[in-house]
Design a protein around this motif. Structure first.
Motif, PDB file in Angstrom:
ATOM      1  N   ILE A 193       6.157  12.064  -0.016  1.00  0.00           N
ATOM      2  CA  ILE A 193       6.696  13.372  -0.388  1.00  0.00           C
ATOM      3  C   ILE A 193       6.217  13.764  -1.783  1.00  0.00           C
ATOM      4  CG2 ILE A 193       8.822  14.619  -0.953  1.00  0.00           C
ATOM      5  CD1 ILE A 193      10.169  12.984   1.296  1.00  0.00           C
ATOM      6  N   ASN A 194       6.188  12.802  -2.682  1.00  0.00           N
ATOM      7  CA  ASN A 194       5.782  13.064  -4.062  1.00  0.00           C
ATOM      8  C   ASN A 194       4.336  12.624  -4.320  1.00  0.00           C
ATOM      9  OD1 ASN A 194       6.386  10.352  -3.804  1.00  0.00           O
ATOM     10  ND2 ASN A 194       7.297  10.170  -5.822  1.00  0.00           N
TER      11      ASN A 194
ATOM     12  N   ILE B  53       0.840  -1.196   0.000  1.00  0.00           N
ATOM     13  CA  ILE B  53       0.000   0.000   0.000  1.00  0.00           C
ATOM     14  C   ILE B  53       0.877   1.249   0.000  1.00  0.00           C
ATOM     15  CG2 ILE B  53      -1.740   1.311   1.276  1.00  0.00           C
ATOM     16  CD1 ILE B  53      -2.635  -1.435   2.443  1.00  0.00           C
ATOM     17  N   TYR B  54       0.558   2.151  -0.898  1.00  0.00           N
ATOM     18  CA  TYR B  54       1.213   3.451  -0.948  1.00  0.00           C
ATOM     19  C   TYR B  54       0.171   4.495  -0.579  1.00  0.00           C
ATOM     20  CZ  TYR B  54       4.963   1.035  -3.341  1.00  0.00           C
ATOM     21  OH  TYR B  54       5.971   0.155  -3.652  1.00  0.00           O
ATOM     22  N   GLU B  55       0.309   5.048   0.615  1.00  0.00           N
ATOM     23  CA  GLU B  55      -0.581   6.120   1.063  1.00  0.00           C
ATOM     24  C   GLU B  55      -0.046   7.417   0.458  1.00  0.00           C
ATOM     25  OE1 GLU B  55      -3.300   5.516   2.533  1.00  0.00           O
ATOM     26  OE2 GLU B  55      -3.035   3.661   3.663  1.00  0.00           O
TER      27      GLU B  55
ATOM     28  N   ILE C 126       2.298  11.543  -7.767  1.00  0.00           N
ATOM     29  CA  ILE C 126       1.752  10.193  -7.952  1.00  0.00           C
ATOM     30  C   ILE C 126       0.280  10.282  -8.335  1.00  0.00           C
ATOM     31  CG2 ILE C 126       1.140   8.054  -6.765  1.00  0.00           C
ATOM     32  CD1 ILE C 126       3.754   8.360  -5.158  1.00  0.00           C
ATOM     33  N   GLU C 127      -0.472  11.148  -7.662  1.00  0.00           N
ATOM     34  CA  GLU C 127      -1.899  11.276  -7.969  1.00  0.00           C
ATOM     35  C   GLU C 127      -2.109  11.774  -9.396  1.00  0.00           C
ATOM     36  OE1 GLU C 127      -6.027  12.670  -5.898  1.00  0.00           O
ATOM     37  OE2 GLU C 127      -4.194  13.641  -5.236  1.00  0.00           O
ATOM     38  N   ARG C 128      -1.335  12.740  -9.830  1.00  0.00           N
ATOM     39  CA  ARG C 128      -1.434  13.222 -11.219  1.00  0.00           C
ATOM     40  C   ARG C 128      -1.110  12.109 -12.206  1.00  0.00           C
ATOM     41  NH1 ARG C 128       0.586  18.094  -8.967  1.00  0.00           N
ATOM     42  NH2 ARG C 128       2.724  17.495  -9.404  1.00  0.00           N
ATOM     43  N   ALA C 129      -0.101  11.305 -11.899  1.00  0.00           N
ATOM     44  CA  ALA C 129       0.265  10.187 -12.769  1.00  0.00           C
ATOM     45  C   ALA C 129      -0.854   9.157 -12.830  1.00  0.00           C
ATOM     46  CB  ALA C 129       1.564   9.546 -12.287  1.00  0.00           C
ATOM     47  N   LEU C 130      -1.503   8.884 -11.704  1.00  0.00           N
ATOM     48  CA  LEU C 130      -2.616   7.939 -11.682  1.00  0.00           C
ATOM     49  C   LEU C 130      -3.766   8.439 -12.556  1.00  0.00           C
ATOM     50  CD1 LEU C 130      -2.654   6.989  -7.887  1.00  0.00           C
ATOM     51  CD2 LEU C 130      -2.094   5.466  -9.798  1.00  0.00           C
ATOM     52  N   ILE C 131      -4.039   9.728 -12.486  1.00  0.00           N
ATOM     53  CA  ILE C 131      -5.102  10.305 -13.316  1.00  0.00           C
ATOM     54  C   ILE C 131      -4.747  10.179 -14.790  1.00  0.00           C
ATOM     55  CG2 ILE C 131      -6.266  12.461 -13.934  1.00  0.00           C
ATOM     56  CD1 ILE C 131      -6.077  13.180 -10.896  1.00  0.00           C
ATOM     57  N   LYS C 132      -3.475  10.441 -15.144  1.00  0.00           N
ATOM     58  CA  LYS C 132      -3.031  10.312 -16.540  1.00  0.00           C
ATOM     59  C   LYS C 132      -3.114   8.869 -17.028  1.00  0.00           C
ATOM     60  CE  LYS C 132       0.034  14.261 -16.825  1.00  0.00           C
ATOM     61  NZ  LYS C 132       1.425  14.720 -16.951  1.00  0.00           N
ATOM     62  N   LEU C 133      -2.911   7.918 -16.118  1.00  0.00           N
ATOM     63  CA  LEU C 133      -2.981   6.506 -16.479  1.00  0.00           C
ATOM     64  C   LEU C 133      -4.421   6.021 -16.653  1.00  0.00           C
ATOM     65  CD1 LEU C 133      -0.230   4.987 -14.168  1.00  0.00           C
ATOM     66  CD2 LEU C 133      -0.239   5.014 -16.654  1.00  0.00           C
ATOM     67  N   GLY C 134      -5.364   6.893 -16.361  1.00  0.00           N
ATOM     68  CA  GLY C 134      -6.760   6.506 -16.515  1.00  0.00           C
ATOM     69  C   GLY C 134      -7.393   5.982 -15.256  1.00  0.00           C
ATOM     70  N   CYS C 135      -6.816   6.283 -14.126  1.00  0.00           N
ATOM     71  CA  CYS C 135      -7.334   5.808 -12.851  1.00  0.00           C
ATOM     72  C   CYS C 135      -8.433   6.716 -12.315  1.00  0.00           C
ATOM     73  CB  CYS C 135      -6.203   5.695 -11.826  1.00  0.00           C
ATOM     74  SG  CYS C 135      -4.929   4.525 -12.315  1.00  0.00           S
ATOM     75  N   GLY C 136      -9.076   7.433 -13.179  1.00  0.00           N
ATOM     76  CA  GLY C 136     -10.193   8.284 -12.779  1.00  0.00           C
ATOM     77  C   GLY C 136      -9.781   9.720 -12.561  1.00  0.00           C
ATOM     78  N   ALA C 137     -10.772  10.523 -12.311  1.00  0.00           N
ATOM     79  CA  ALA C 137     -10.531  11.927 -11.993  1.00  0.00           C
ATOM     80  C   ALA C 137     -10.211  12.034 -10.512  1.00  0.00           C
ATOM     81  CB  ALA C 137     -11.769  12.743 -12.331  1.00  0.00           C
TER      82      ALA C 137
END
Length: 104
Positions: free
Chosen positions: A47-48, A40-42, A52-63
């Motif tokens: 720090i980054n 699990i990565y909280e 990570i959240e922006r990358a997840l959104i770009k990968l299609g992990c939702g808005a």
């Protein structure tokens, strides 16, 4: 984005989560109750985390919010709705076994 994909592929089950997210908590509990120990990565404690959240959104992990984002065997499975659907139709357990996250 490469960092997220690398982290997601290093373990059989990886969850990107936020410590204050109730759906993230529910998904983590679902896996624990299946006898699986996810990595699990909280992201709110990293720090980054925003990166990570922006990358997840770009990968299609939702808005936003892009969590929980569940990866099994290095492949994006989906968010809470997708995981619960897979659990209810019985295919989640097979995916976990195929990825080596579950041995039963």
């Amino acid at each position: 984005m490469d960092c997220v994909l690398k982290l997601a592929s290093q373990n059989a089950l990886v969850i990107f989560s936020k410590s204050s997210c109730c759906m993230c908590h529910a998904i983590k509990r679902l896996f624990y109750e299946q006898g699986v120990s996810p990595t699990i990565y909280e992201i709110d404690e990293q720090i980054n985390g925003r990166e990570i959240e922006r990358a997840l959104i770009k990968l299609g992990c939702g808005a936003a919010p892009a969590v929980p984002a569940v990866f099994i065997g290095g492949k994006y499975v989906g968010s809470a709705n997708n995981v619960l659907t897979l659990h209810l139709d019985g295919s989640l357990k097979k995916m976990l076994k195929d990825a080596g996250a579950l041995w039963l």
